[in-house]
Write a protein that holds these residues in place. Structure first.
Motif, PDB file in Angstrom:
ATOM      1  N   UNK A   1     100.547  36.176  19.961  1.00 28.48           N
ATOM      2  CA  UNK A   1      99.452  35.274  20.324  1.00 28.48           C
ATOM      3  C   UNK A   1      98.588  35.990  21.352  1.00 28.48           C
ATOM      4  N   UNK A   2      97.330  36.202  21.012  1.00 31.18           N
ATOM      5  CA  UNK A   2      96.396  36.844  21.935  1.00 31.18           C
ATOM      6  C   UNK A   2      95.434  35.787  22.467  1.00 31.18           C
ATOM      7  N   UNK A   3      95.340  35.681  23.785  1.00 28.01           N
ATOM      8  CA  UNK A   3      94.393  34.776  24.426  1.00 28.01           C
ATOM      9  C   UNK A   3      93.068  35.488  24.634  1.00 28.01           C
ATOM     10  N   UNK A   4      91.970  34.753  24.465  1.00 29.34           N
ATOM     11  CA  UNK A   4      90.641  35.286  24.790  1.00 29.34           C
ATOM     12  C   UNK A   4      90.118  34.472  25.944  1.00 29.34           C
ATOM     13  N   UNK A   5      89.828  35.170  27.044  1.00 33.21           N
ATOM     14  CA  UNK A   5      89.414  34.488  28.260  1.00 33.21           C
ATOM     15  C   UNK A   5      88.040  35.020  28.662  1.00 33.21           C
ATOM     16  N   UNK A   6      87.261  34.179  29.315  1.00 39.66           N
ATOM     17  CA  UNK A   6      85.961  34.638  29.794  1.00 39.66           C
ATOM     18  C   UNK A   6      85.058  33.451  29.980  1.00 39.66           C
ATOM     19  N   UNK A   7      84.044  33.591  30.830  1.00 43.33           N
ATOM     20  CA  UNK A   7      83.144  32.460  31.065  1.00 43.33           C
ATOM     21  C   UNK A   7      82.376  32.077  29.808  1.00 43.33           C
ATOM     22  N   UNK A   8      81.773  30.926  29.851  1.00 42.03           N
ATOM     23  CA  UNK A   8      80.928  30.452  28.782  1.00 42.03           C
ATOM     24  C   UNK A   8      79.865  31.508  28.486  1.00 42.03           C
ATOM     25  N   UNK A   9      79.688  31.824  27.208  1.00 39.53           N
ATOM     26  CA  UNK A   9      78.676  32.800  26.827  1.00 39.53           C
ATOM     27  C   UNK A   9      79.183  34.235  26.821  1.00 39.53           C
ATOM     28  N   UNK A  10      80.476  34.448  27.094  1.00 40.51           N
ATOM     29  CA  UNK A  10      80.979  35.828  27.173  1.00 40.51           C
ATOM     30  C   UNK A  10      81.327  36.408  25.802  1.00 40.51           C
ATOM     31  N   UNK A  11      81.321  35.575  24.751  1.00 37.27           N
ATOM     32  CA  UNK A  11      81.505  36.124  23.399  1.00 37.27           C
ATOM     33  C   UNK A  11      82.755  35.648  22.675  1.00 37.27           C
ATOM     34  N   UNK A  12      83.483  34.729  23.273  1.00 30.46           N
ATOM     35  CA  UNK A  12      84.754  34.281  22.675  1.00 30.46           C
ATOM     36  C   UNK A  12      84.559  33.691  21.271  1.00 30.46           C
ATOM     37  N   UNK A  13      83.644  32.744  21.162  1.00 28.03           N
ATOM     38  CA  UNK A  13      83.439  32.095  19.855  1.00 28.03           C
ATOM     39  C   UNK A  13      82.935  33.090  18.821  1.00 28.03           C
ATOM     40  N   UNK A  14      82.114  34.024  19.263  1.00 32.63           N
ATOM     41  CA  UNK A  14      81.600  35.030  18.326  1.00 32.63           C
ATOM     42  C   UNK A  14      82.764  35.843  17.763  1.00 32.63           C
ATOM     43  N   UNK A  15      83.725  36.204  18.617  1.00 32.21           N
ATOM     44  CA  UNK A  15      84.905  36.931  18.132  1.00 32.21           C
ATOM     45  C   UNK A  15      85.685  36.084  17.127  1.00 32.21           C
ATOM     46  N   UNK A  16      85.874  34.804  17.449  1.00 37.35           N
ATOM     47  CA  UNK A  16      86.642  33.945  16.539  1.00 37.35           C
ATOM     48  C   UNK A  16      85.930  33.808  15.193  1.00 37.35           C
ATOM     49  N   UNK A  17      84.604  33.656  15.245  1.00 36.28           N
ATOM     50  CA  UNK A  17      83.853  33.571  13.985  1.00 36.28           C
ATOM     51  C   UNK A  17      83.967  34.868  13.189  1.00 36.28           C
TER      52      UNK A  17
ATOM     53  N   UNK B   1      96.112  29.678  28.145  1.00 40.58           N
ATOM     54  CA  UNK B   1      96.256  31.140  28.156  1.00 40.58           C
ATOM     55  C   UNK B   1      97.694  31.556  28.439  1.00 40.58           C
ATOM     56  N   UNK B   2      98.452  30.657  29.100  1.00 42.97           N
ATOM     57  CA  UNK B   2      99.847  30.980  29.432  1.00 42.97           C
ATOM     58  C   UNK B   2     100.731  31.125  28.193  1.00 42.97           C
ATOM     59  N   UNK B   3     100.336  30.537  27.059  1.00 48.14           N
ATOM     60  CA  UNK B   3     101.159  30.683  25.847  1.00 48.14           C
ATOM     61  C   UNK B   3     100.912  32.036  25.166  1.00 48.14           C
ATOM     62  N   UNK B   4      99.883  32.763  25.620  1.00 50.38           N
ATOM     63  CA  UNK B   4      99.551  34.038  24.979  1.00 50.38           C
ATOM     64  C   UNK B   4     100.505  35.148  25.421  1.00 50.38           C
ATOM     65  N   UNK B   5     100.820  36.047  24.498  1.00 51.25           N
ATOM     66  CA  UNK B   5     101.617  37.231  24.835  1.00 51.25           C
ATOM     67  C   UNK B   5     100.747  38.248  25.576  1.00 51.25           C
ATOM     68  N   UNK B   6      99.445  38.171  25.318  1.00 55.10           N
ATOM     69  CA  UNK B   6      98.509  39.136  25.876  1.00 55.10           C
ATOM     70  C   UNK B   6      97.177  38.420  26.023  1.00 55.10           C
ATOM     71  N   UNK B   7      96.434  38.734  27.095  1.00 51.52           N
ATOM     72  CA  UNK B   7      95.127  38.115  27.284  1.00 51.52           C
ATOM     73  C   UNK B   7      94.050  39.192  27.310  1.00 51.52           C
ATOM     74  N   UNK B   8      93.024  38.978  26.499  1.00 50.62           N
ATOM     75  CA  UNK B   8      91.853  39.853  26.478  1.00 50.62           C
ATOM     76  C   UNK B   8      90.753  39.126  27.248  1.00 50.62           C
ATOM     77  N   UNK B   9      90.260  39.753  28.294  1.00 47.33           N
ATOM     78  CA  UNK B   9      89.234  39.123  29.126  1.00 47.33           C
ATOM     79  C   UNK B   9      87.867  39.711  28.809  1.00 47.33           C
ATOM     80  N   UNK B  10      86.900  38.828  28.605  1.00 50.14           N
ATOM     81  CA  UNK B  10      85.539  39.232  28.242  1.00 50.14           C
ATOM     82  C   UNK B  10      84.563  38.903  29.356  1.00 50.14           C
TER      83      UNK B  10
END
Ligand code: ADP
Ligand code: ADP
Length: 228
Positions: free
Chosen positions: A39-55, A209-218
């Motif tokens: 499970x990879x977490x994607x973290x970052x403020x609003x507008x940092x690109x998280x949804x774009x990665x998911x799409x 984010x705590x359930x993630x094995x790894x967190x990618x910060x954007x």
């Protein structure tokens, strides 16, 4: 085994075509892997690109540059039809606001991806019912979304994401609309189903984010931290 591989992905959202030529660079040289069972977490403020990665993982958008491999197949090199087929077969999506169809029963919502896959009606219903049981909603099969609580709706959405037995699950703020206790039980469910799949979860929320094995910060579309 690598399930998802982003290599130097850059994406710009184009101009509106109405004389407004501004472009927004949503992702810049983004690279990361998600292995099966991770499970990879994607973290970052609003507008940092998280949804774009998911799409992009979901094959709903094709980035301007770079490649996105799903089990070694580069999504960016496929035709629209091939990409859609691969997406439907391999990726399940969970949204923040559930995206259930209000006029369909829990069972019909869960079965919907199987309609697109051409699965016969009886099999669809059986599969939807068994998944609803699996997520703890065996007594809510014919309820409409409007008759369910937020946590129950998200469980229906998770059952729908699982109905095609995808090996990649993508979740965008899956607990964003839920209170803490309900969110925790939905996270437990996601952790369970993530165990033998690859999962990417975008969130601002520390408990998620705590359930993630790894967190990618954007930040501003760039990966600034990738650790776990
Ligand atoms: P996050 O999910 O982290 O909030 P997004 O991936 O939604 O970030 O957005 C990344 C950047 O791309 C932001 O600057 C956002 O405004 C922009 N953006 C997102 N979607 C679109 C779109 N459809 N058209 C134009 N710009 C967009
Ligand atoms: P019932 O036939 O008792 O209403 P369901 O509500 O579970 O049973 O629906 C049975 C099947 O019909 C499901 O597989 C569901 O996906 C499909 N279905 C029902 N309504 C629609 C609709 N509006 N669009 C697409 N599929 C639908």
């Amino acid at each position: 085994r690598v399930a998802v591989r982003f290599s130097d992905v850059t994406h710009e959202y184009g101009s509106s075509g109405r004389g407004d030529d501004r472009t927004v660079t949503a992702l810049r040289d983004v690279s990361f892997d998600v292995r099966a069972g991770e499970i990879v977490g994607l973290e970052g403020p609003s507008g940092s690109g998280k949804s774009t990665i998911l799409h992009a993982v979901s094959g709903l958008l094709v980035p301007a540059e770079g490649s996105i491999e799903l089990h070694g197949t580069d999504l960016t090199a496929l035709s629209d039809a091939e990409r859609t087929r691969l997406r439907r077969r391999h990726v399940g999506i969970v949204f923040q606001r559930f995206h259930l169809l209000p006029s369909l029963s829990a069972r019909a919502n869960v079965a919907l991806p199987l309609v697109q896959a051409g699965v016969p009606r009886k099999t669809r219903r059986e599969r939807a019912e068994s998944l609803l049981e699996e997520v703890g909603l065996g007594d809510r099969i014919t309820h409409l979304p409007g008759e369910l609580s937020g946590g129950e709706r998200q469980r229906v959405a998770i059952a729908r994401a699982l109905v095609t037995d995808p090996d990649v699950i993508v979740a965008d703020e899956p607990t964003g609309e839920l209170d803490t206790a309900t969110g925790a039980s939905v996270l437990e469910l996601l952790t369970d189903i993530g165990r033998d799949r690859a999962m990417v979860v975008a969130s601002h929320d520390d408990e998620t984010l705590a359930v993630a094995d790894r967190v990618v910060t954007l930040r501003d579309g760039r990966v600034v931290v990738n650790e776990g």
